[in-house]
Design a protein around this motif. Structure first.
Motif, short mmCIF file in Angstrom:
data_model
loop_
_atom_site.label_atom_id
_atom_site.label_comp_id
_atom_site.label_asym_id
_atom_site.label_seq_id
_atom_site.Cartn_x
_atom_site.Cartn_y
_atom_site.Cartn_z
N LEU A 133 0.83 -1.20 0.00
CA LEU A 133 0.00 0.00 0.00
C LEU A 133 0.87 1.26 0.00
CD1 LEU A 133 -2.68 -1.17 2.58
CD2 LEU A 133 -2.85 -1.15 0.10
N VAL A 134 2.04 1.20 0.66
CA VAL A 134 2.98 2.31 0.58
C VAL A 134 3.42 2.51 -0.87
CG1 VAL A 134 5.32 3.08 1.20
CG2 VAL A 134 3.81 2.12 2.95
N ALA A 135 3.75 1.42 -1.55
CA ALA A 135 4.20 1.53 -2.95
C ALA A 135 3.09 2.05 -3.86
CB ALA A 135 4.69 0.16 -3.44
N ARG A 136 1.90 1.49 -3.73
CA ARG A 136 0.82 1.81 -4.65
C ARG A 136 0.17 3.16 -4.32
NH1 ARG A 136 -2.92 -0.95 -7.86
NH2 ARG A 136 -1.11 -2.17 -8.52
N ARG A 137 -0.14 3.40 -3.04
CA ARG A 137 -0.94 4.58 -2.68
C ARG A 137 -0.10 5.77 -2.23
NH1 ARG A 137 -6.72 3.35 0.04
NH2 ARG A 137 -7.56 2.07 -1.66
N THR A 138 0.89 5.52 -1.37
CA THR A 138 1.68 6.64 -0.84
C THR A 138 2.70 7.14 -1.86
OG1 THR A 138 1.43 5.74 1.39
CG2 THR A 138 3.15 7.39 1.07
N LEU A 139 3.41 6.21 -2.50
CA LEU A 139 4.45 6.60 -3.46
C LEU A 139 3.97 6.61 -4.90
CD1 LEU A 139 7.40 4.52 -1.90
CD2 LEU A 139 6.91 6.95 -1.58
N ASP A 140 2.78 6.05 -5.15
CA ASP A 140 2.19 6.01 -6.50
C ASP A 140 3.13 5.31 -7.48
OD1 ASP A 140 0.17 6.43 -8.34
OD2 ASP A 140 0.94 8.39 -8.96
N GLU A 141 3.64 4.14 -7.07
CA GLU A 141 4.56 3.38 -7.89
C GLU A 141 4.03 1.96 -8.09
OE1 GLU A 141 7.09 4.52 -9.42
OE2 GLU A 141 7.54 6.43 -8.44
N GLY A 142 4.84 1.13 -8.78
CA GLY A 142 4.40 -0.21 -9.13
C GLY A 142 5.14 -1.31 -8.38
N ALA A 143 5.11 -2.52 -8.98
CA ALA A 143 5.64 -3.71 -8.32
C ALA A 143 7.14 -3.62 -8.07
CB ALA A 143 5.33 -4.96 -9.16
N ALA A 144 7.90 -2.98 -8.97
CA ALA A 144 9.35 -2.89 -8.79
C ALA A 144 9.70 -2.09 -7.54
CB ALA A 144 9.99 -2.27 -10.03
N VAL A 145 8.98 -0.98 -7.30
CA VAL A 145 9.24 -0.18 -6.10
C VAL A 145 8.78 -0.92 -4.86
CG1 VAL A 145 8.60 1.94 -4.87
CG2 VAL A 145 9.26 2.03 -7.28
N PHE A 146 7.70 -1.65 -4.96
CA PHE A 146 7.27 -2.51 -3.85
C PHE A 146 8.39 -3.47 -3.47
CE2 PHE A 146 4.38 -6.36 -2.80
CZ PHE A 146 4.62 -6.21 -1.45
#
Length: 413
Positions: free
Chosen positions: A250-263
């Motif tokens: 959720l940090v990757a998708r919602r807070t940072l607005d990034e995808g699976a690689a950043v997750f």
């Protein structure tokens, strides 16, 4: 010479042949497990776009721990733990292969994750105490704190490599391939277990009914203040402040607005910090309650610092430090509990830790998902950090109240 002695102390447990086999097999298996976890949580989020659905997957995977982990501890005190682990890994191989087949065929649905996640949770709940007991029986009392720290380092290295590989594999080839790799990793673990040379004398059984053994576990948990504080710290901090499987996607998708690689990146950074903490503990080589409480306090304080952040470099830096403190309280607690237990309660002491560490996760995962839905990851991390600090403070206060008064010598005239 000094650095050589330091290195020898850090990796002391690896002088045991069977522990080297355990270490190597688990290294491959843990990496595969984290690849599967990354793929599963990400695919559920992709299918549902719901943080509550991600929390529900954590629920079905961890709910069996609440119900069955103490049963697993009683089993670990009365069965051949190596055979128990071989059987568990065989079932997990089938689970991972089934997920791979469903994902690669395009037939996967959310309910498949919940059904197979429940099977996964049951197997882990029954097998984890045997895993911890196996380590104790391989290395003995003197090397246990070092072995626990190295095993934690192994698990946290898997947090670095597994999420990074999982994120890349999911992005490049899809989640089905990640599931297939995990199935193969369990086979490697089975081969390592079968290659061990454990003596029968190390696999003694406990007498008495299974349910009576569970009752004895709770009597042990609340018989000594040191054990009680350790157990309750693990239970409360894990339930309310350690829900990273739910929060990091959720940090990757919602807070940072990034995808699976950043997750995968932020999960790996957390693992890198945990690895650093594990090496610190392995070098210390002692089980200390001050590390349990101090680690929990630091774990909470840096989550408070993380809560308002939306910059990837800052998030990574704070997650690294949080990972260090996570290992300080988590691994120290396992060693404290196992060393405090008499021989016939060794497996149940491990199950007590495992129950504390994951027994409240079903509730905690749902709370983390709900808090994120209400106020984003900021609210979730703020709540987690405050609770961890409070628990550490209460634990320290309980120990201070029961400490014997210091004797004051009279001054000479």
């Amino acid at each position: 010479m000094g650095s050589a002695r330091l290195g020898g102390r850090t990796f002391a447990s690896l002088r045991h042949r069977d522990y080297r086999l355990y270490f190597a097999g688990s290294a491959v298996s843990f990496i595969g497990t984290w690849m599967q976890q990354i793929a599963a949580f990400w695919l559920v989020l992709d299918l549902t776009h719901s943080p509550v659905a991600v929390g529900a997957l954590a629920l079905v995977q961890t709910l069996p721990v609440t119900v069955l982990s103490l049963v697993g501890g009683s089993l670990a005190d009365r069965v051949d733990v190596r055979r128990m682990l071989v059987a568990c890994d065989a079932v997990l191989t089938v689970v991972a292969a089934t997920l791979a087949a469903l994902a690669l065929s395009g037939a996967i649905a959310v309910w498949h994750f919940y059904a197979l996640g429940l099977v996964y949770g049951v197997v882990v709940a029954l097998g984890a105490p045997s895993r911890h007991t196996l380590v104790f029986r391989i290395v003995g009392r003197d090397d246990l704190p070092n072995a626990v720290a190295l095993s934690s380092g192994l698990g946290t290295t898997a947090r670095i490599v597994g999420p990074a590989l999982g994120g890349l594999v999911v992005a490049a080839a899809g989640p089905g391939v990640a599931f297939a790799v995990n199935a193969g990793s369990y086979i490697v673990s089975i081969v390592a277990l079968l290659a061990m040379r454990l003596s029968r004398q190390r696999l003694g059984a406990a007498a008495g009914p299974l349910l009576a053994g569970i009752a004895e576990t709770f009597r042990f948990a609340f018989s000594v203040r040191r054990v009680t504080v350790t157990f309750l710290t693990v239970l409360l901090v894990s339930t309310f402040a350690f829900n990273f499987d739910v929060l990091l996607p959720l940090v990757a998708r919602r807070t940072l607005d990034e995808g699976a690689a950043v997750f995968g990146l932020i999960a790996s950074v957390f693992g890198a910090g945990a690895l650093c903490g594990a090496l610190i503990l392995a070098t210390v080589g002692r089980a200390r309650l001050v590390l349990v409480l101090g680690g929990a306090a630091g774990f909470g304080a840096f989550q408070l610092a993380l809560a308002p952040q939306s910059s990837l470099p800052v998030v990574c830096a704070l997650l690294f430090v949080i990972g260090i403190f996570y290992i300080l309280w988590g691994s120290s607690a396992l060693a404290v509990l196992q060393l405090a237990a008499p021989e016939h309660l060794r497996g149940r002491a491990a199950s007590l830790y495992f129950f504390g560490f994951q027994g409240g996760a079903p509730v905690g995962g749902l709370i983390a998902g709900a808090l994120t839905s209400l106020g984003g990851t900021k609210l979730a991390f703020t709540s987690a950090g405050a609770i961890a600090i409070l628990v550490a403070a209460l634990g320290a206060a309980a120990l201070v109240r029961t400490a014997p008064p210091r004797r004051v010598e009279p001054r000479s005239p």
